[in-house]
Design a protein around this motif. Sequence first.
Motif, PDB file in Angstrom:
ATOM      1  N   LEU A   1       0.841  -1.201   0.000  1.00 34.84           N
ATOM      2  CA  LEU A   1       0.000   0.000   0.000  1.00 34.84           C
ATOM      3  C   LEU A   1       0.874   1.249   0.000  1.00 34.84           C
ATOM      4  N   GLN A   2       1.879   1.287   0.839  1.00 35.59           N
ATOM      5  CA  GLN A   2       2.769   2.449   0.900  1.00 35.59           C
ATOM      6  C   GLN A   2       3.443   2.685  -0.455  1.00 35.59           C
ATOM      7  N   TYR A   3       3.910   1.627  -1.067  1.00 28.49           N
ATOM      8  CA  TYR A   3       4.537   1.705  -2.401  1.00 28.49           C
ATOM      9  C   TYR A   3       3.538   2.233  -3.438  1.00 28.49           C
ATOM     10  N   GLN A   4       2.313   1.714  -3.425  1.00 24.77           N
ATOM     11  CA  GLN A   4       1.305   2.140  -4.389  1.00 24.77           C
ATOM     12  C   GLN A   4       0.942   3.612  -4.197  1.00 24.77           C
ATOM     13  N   LEU A   5       0.813   4.030  -2.965  1.00 25.96           N
ATOM     14  CA  LEU A   5       0.503   5.442  -2.687  1.00 25.96           C
ATOM     15  C   LEU A   5       1.616   6.342  -3.204  1.00 25.96           C
ATOM     16  N   CYS A   6       2.850   5.971  -2.910  1.00 25.16           N
ATOM     17  CA  CYS A   6       3.985   6.781  -3.354  1.00 25.16           C
ATOM     18  C   CYS A   6       4.053   6.834  -4.879  1.00 25.16           C
ATOM     19  N   ARG A   7       3.827   5.700  -5.509  1.00 21.14           N
ATOM     20  CA  ARG A   7       3.861   5.643  -6.973  1.00 21.14           C
ATOM     21  C   ARG A   7       2.808   6.579  -7.571  1.00 21.14           C
ATOM     22  N   GLU A   8       1.609   6.583  -7.007  1.00 18.89           N
ATOM     23  CA  GLU A   8       0.545   7.456  -7.506  1.00 18.89           C
ATOM     24  C   GLU A   8       0.900   8.926  -7.311  1.00 18.89           C
ATOM     25  N   ILE A   9       1.487   9.256  -6.185  1.00 20.79           N
ATOM     26  CA  ILE A   9       1.896  10.637  -5.929  1.00 20.79           C
ATOM     27  C   ILE A   9       2.965  11.064  -6.932  1.00 20.79           C
ATOM     28  N   LEU A  10       3.952  10.211  -7.150  1.00 20.04           N
ATOM     29  CA  LEU A  10       5.022  10.539  -8.101  1.00 20.04           C
ATOM     30  C   LEU A  10       4.478  10.735  -9.512  1.00 20.04           C
ATOM     31  N   LYS A  11       3.506   9.922  -9.894  1.00 20.30           N
ATOM     32  CA  LYS A  11       2.938  10.015 -11.249  1.00 20.30           C
ATOM     33  C   LYS A  11       2.211  11.332 -11.492  1.00 20.30           C
ATOM     34  N   LEU A  12       1.820  12.023 -10.429  1.00 16.16           N
ATOM     35  CA  LEU A  12       1.127  13.300 -10.593  1.00 16.16           C
ATOM     36  C   LEU A  12       2.032  14.342 -11.246  1.00 16.16           C
ATOM     37  N   ASN A  13       3.324  14.274 -10.984  1.00 12.94           N
ATOM     38  CA  ASN A  13       4.261  15.281 -11.480  1.00 12.94           C
ATOM     39  C   ASN A  13       4.709  15.032 -12.909  1.00 12.94           C
ATOM     40  N   LYS A  14       5.131  13.828 -13.181  1.00 10.85           N
ATOM     41  CA  LYS A  14       5.626  13.477 -14.510  1.00 10.85           C
ATOM     42  C   LYS A  14       5.750  11.967 -14.607  1.00 10.85           C
ATOM     43  N   PRO A  15       6.052  11.469 -15.788  1.00 13.56           N
ATOM     44  CA  PRO A  15       6.216  10.020 -15.922  1.00 13.56           C
ATOM     45  C   PRO A  15       7.315   9.516 -14.972  1.00 13.56           C
ATOM     46  N   ILE A  16       7.124   8.308 -14.506  1.00  8.34           N
ATOM     47  CA  ILE A  16       8.108   7.722 -13.600  1.00  8.34           C
ATOM     48  C   ILE A  16       8.611   6.405 -14.177  1.00  8.34           C
ATOM     49  N   ILE A  17       9.724   5.961 -13.641  1.00  6.78           N
ATOM     50  CA  ILE A  17      10.216   4.620 -13.944  1.00  6.78           C
ATOM     51  C   ILE A  17       9.906   3.769 -12.729  1.00  6.78           C
ATOM     52  N   ASP A  18       9.058   2.773 -12.921  1.00  5.73           N
ATOM     53  CA  ASP A  18       8.649   1.882 -11.841  1.00  5.73           C
ATOM     54  C   ASP A  18       9.361   0.553 -12.032  1.00  5.73           C
ATOM     55  N   TYR A  19      10.341   0.300 -11.174  1.00  2.00           N
ATOM     56  CA  TYR A  19      11.105  -0.946 -11.277  1.00  2.00           C
ATOM     57  C   TYR A  19      10.376  -2.117 -10.640  1.00  2.00           C
ATOM     58  N   GLY A  20       9.277  -1.841  -9.939  1.00  2.00           N
ATOM     59  CA  GLY A  20       8.518  -2.915  -9.310  1.00  2.00           C
ATOM     60  C   GLY A  20       9.272  -3.535  -8.149  1.00  2.00           C
TER      61      GLY A  20
END
Length: 184
Positions: free
Chosen positions: A15-34
Amino acid sequence: MLVICVGLQRAASTLQYQLCREILKLNKPIIDYGYIRFENGITNAVSKNKHNEFSIIKTHYYFEIYNELNKRDDVVFLTSYRDLRETSVSVMEAYDKTYEKLMKDRWLESEMNCFYKQKNLNNILFQEYNKLKNDLNNSIQQIAYFINVNLSDKSLAKIEKRFNRNAQLKKMNTYRTSKKYKII
C-alpha cells in the motif's frame, strides 16, 4: 529522485509503495522498477536512474548498497512497520507456514535485522501499519511532503478514493474469487 520502498512483509508495504507511486505520477512520468529481491537488481536500477527523473523500487530487503545511497540527496527510503507478532501471524496465514517453519527459515530474525539497519538511514520515512491503513489521508500527505511533491486537494481525494479500504477489499475479492477477504 529514486524512492526505495523497503517495508516489512505484511505491514502495508505494498500500500505504501502504491501510494507513493501514484503521488510521483502526478508530477511526470516515472520509472517503476517494481519488486526487486536481489541486490544486483537494486544496483542495476541505481545505475540507470537519472537525477532529473522519478524512479521507484519496492523490496522487503536491506542491502548494503543502501549505506552508499544514504549519502546521496536524490535517494529517499520509505518503510512500513508493524508489530512483529502480528506480522508473523499474517505471514503464517498468507503463505501457509507454521511457526516452526518461520523460525527454521530465520524469517523473524531477518525482518528484525532489516528494520534495525533501516534505523541508521538518514533520509527515511517510517509509517506504522495501523496508521497507514486507518488514516489514509494523513499517510498520503506524509509521503507527498517527504518526497517533496505538492499535492492538491483534488489529487489527494482521488488517491484516497482509489486506495481506501473498500476499494482495496473490492480489488482483492475481484482477483481472488476463490476466497472472500475482509480487512481487519
